[in-house]
Each structure stands twice: as C-alpha cells, then as structure tokens.
Write an enzyme that holds these catalytic residues in place. Sequence first.
Site, PDB file in Angstrom:
ATOM      1  N   PHE A 129       0.869  -1.171   0.000  1.00 55.98           N
ATOM      2  CA  PHE A 129       0.000   0.000   0.000  1.00 55.98           C
ATOM      3  C   PHE A 129       0.905   1.219   0.000  1.00 55.98           C
ATOM      4  O   PHE A 129       1.790   1.341   0.845  1.00 55.98           O
ATOM      5  CB  PHE A 129      -0.930  -0.006   1.212  1.00 55.98           C
ATOM      6  CG  PHE A 129      -2.087  -0.940   1.035  1.00 55.98           C
ATOM      7  CD1 PHE A 129      -3.305  -0.469   0.580  1.00 55.98           C
ATOM      8  CD2 PHE A 129      -1.939  -2.291   1.287  1.00 55.98           C
ATOM      9  CE1 PHE A 129      -4.372  -1.333   0.392  1.00 55.98           C
ATOM     10  CE2 PHE A 129      -3.001  -3.163   1.104  1.00 55.98           C
ATOM     11  CZ  PHE A 129      -4.222  -2.689   0.657  1.00 55.98           C
ATOM     12  N   CYS A 130       0.692   2.101  -0.959  1.00 59.66           N
ATOM     13  CA  CYS A 130       1.695   3.121  -1.230  1.00 59.66           C
ATOM     14  C   CYS A 130       1.055   4.469  -1.522  1.00 59.66           C
ATOM     15  O   CYS A 130      -0.114   4.560  -1.864  1.00 59.66           O
ATOM     16  CB  CYS A 130       2.540   2.731  -2.439  1.00 59.66           C
ATOM     17  SG  CYS A 130       2.987   0.990  -2.504  1.00 59.66           S
ATOM     18  N   THR A 131       1.872   5.509  -1.405  1.00 58.81           N
ATOM     19  CA  THR A 131       1.511   6.835  -1.897  1.00 58.81           C
ATOM     20  C   THR A 131       2.617   7.307  -2.826  1.00 58.81           C
ATOM     21  O   THR A 131       3.783   7.349  -2.432  1.00 58.81           O
ATOM     22  CB  THR A 131       1.335   7.840  -0.742  1.00 58.81           C
ATOM     23  OG1 THR A 131       0.328   7.376   0.152  1.00 58.81           O
ATOM     24  CG2 THR A 131       0.954   9.209  -1.279  1.00 58.81           C
TER      25      THR A 131
END
Length: 351
Positions: free
Chosen positions: A120-122
């Site tokens: 899960f990334c930004t």
Amino acid sequence: MNVVKEIWVILSLVVLGSVLISAQPGTRLPKSYIVDLDLPPEQRWQKVVLDYKDMVSDVHKILITYIPEEILPYVELIATDLDNYIAQPYAGEMRGIASVMNISLGDVVMANLIYDVSAFCTSIVSQDINGQIWHSRNLDYSFTDILKNITVAIDFQHGGQTVYSIITYAGYVGVLSGQRHNAFTITVDERDQGALIWNLIIGILDSNTIPVSFLVRDTLSLDTNFTSAIDRLSYTTTAADVYFIVGGVKPGEGAVISKGRFAPDDTWMLSAKDGRWFLVETNYDHWLPPPPSDNRRDPAISAMKSLGQKNITVENLFNVMSTPKVLNSRTTYTVIMSAVKPLVMKCWIRE
C-alpha cells in the site's frame, strides 16, 4: 567549466546531500550495493543476500504464511519448472538467492510473488516552476519493522556504469521503486482488483503474462525515454492490475497509468498549464473517492497545494511525504527522485 571547478561542484553536491539526509529526524539510510549485470544471474545477489541472510529467511517465512493453502501446489509447480514460468534473468536470480540462503526455491518464489500484491503506497509525480519533474513515494507494508531492516539501495551496472537504480528489499528481484538515469522514474502502487494472489498465480501460469515488478525492471533495463517506458508499461500483459506512476525528464512528462491486465483503463497526465502540476496516486482509482478508512490521498493533495509549485525541493517533498496518514505506521521507506538529475535520488528508512 575547468576540471578543478567541476570537481568542487561535485564534492559540494555530495556534501550538501549528506547534510540534507543526516538532518532528517526519525530516519536512517539504507545500505548501498552494486548488482553487476555482467555476472551470471545466479551470482548477482550473493553479497546482498549474505549480508541479510538470517533476516531475509525470517521475512520469507512470514510472507509465505499469507499464501492460501490451496495455492501452494501451484507455487511448487512454478518452482519445480521455474524456467518455463519465470523469464530470465529472474529465474536464475531467484535460484541463486535460494542457494545462498539454503532455503527452498518455492519459498523464494512465493515471497517474490507476495511483494507484488501486498504493498500500500503513496506516489506523487510533480513538476516544479522550472519544468523539472520530481517523483516522491512512500512504500507501506505489513510486517513493517522487519522489512525496514532489509531495505537496500541498489545500482545495477553494466560495464562498470550504472544503468538504473532501485530501492528494494534484500531477496526481492523485482522493482517497485526505480530510476533510469536521465530517462525516467517508476513507482508501483497496488491496485486491488479481485483475488490478487489468485490472479497473480494464474497470470504466471499463462506464458503471455509477466509479474508487475519484473515488467518494471524490464522497462528500466530496456527503455531509454519516457514515451517508450509508458508504452511498455501500458500494453504489456501483466499478471495483475496495477498503478504505474512514471516521471520523465521534460516538462509534462508525468503520468499515472491505471492498468488492467491487458491495457490501461486510464492514463492521467501532468499538465501544468491546466493546473495539474502534480498527481497523487495511492491505491484507488483517481476518479473515484478514496475510502474513509484509508484516505491518504486528500492529506497528500493538501500538503502539495500548501507547498506550491515554486517551493519544490528534496527537503520539502520529504516533508510532504511525512504528512500524517501519508506517513503512517506501515511506511517502510520514503524515496525522492528526479531522473534528469540522478544524484538527487534519496531514500530514508522511516523509524
């Protein structure tokens, strides 16, 4: 520029970079390595894996507990006949890692597959007032504390020259965050579309597909400009849906590709003249609202707007990526890149 002045400029940049990195609170730096592409695949990762042998083995044991029991026979099938399912050099590199660590090849294969579907990334691609493209990313995982201890920076070299650089985890042969010097940067954000691990296994059993992280590494290795990278990432059949965030070296060269397995569902481009001087991607289609339970997008957008296009620097982008929710308890590392200035690439392991 004479030689003495040129050396002085380079040394000044190195010192400035060191001061900037050491000034960041609550971080530490990843250890750096060279992977020699001129070596046989089985030998390339020996130094990295030996330095982290015990920790990588523990991580692999944890990762495989996330594999549904009914999938294990398929993974073992892939491991037994690896060269028929995984292309080179990845098959050879995983075989070499398993040998050095003295663990089963199936465990290495499973761990590499899990990385592809559990992040899960930004990611933010932006253009400053001078037209320079910047790329920022936080990579978030479960079992965060363990992964922080095996985060490494790697330069892939051919003939003693760096072709591309990545931030990764020891024992993982794919790429989720990388830079082709003077060409483009790429980050991968998971796109949750269905039973991901099943999709991935089925995709690998299909010889016409490629795991997402292997495609990114192929792109860094083979493509030399933003346009060709976008084309390869968009139209290569992948084993799972994904978001590719790409930054180039010219004004306007920034994109978020919301990719289905076979083709893009959407390609969202930077356009500073239309007010899109930055694009924020987390793990949800940008044209839909993020879920209230995982809204990292709005804090990131607010932070970029508060920063402003005129104030983009490595330090200021680091501060954006340190915004609460964007930075969270699962964040393993932050990386800032700009392909037009390869030495700008910086990574911090978040403590």
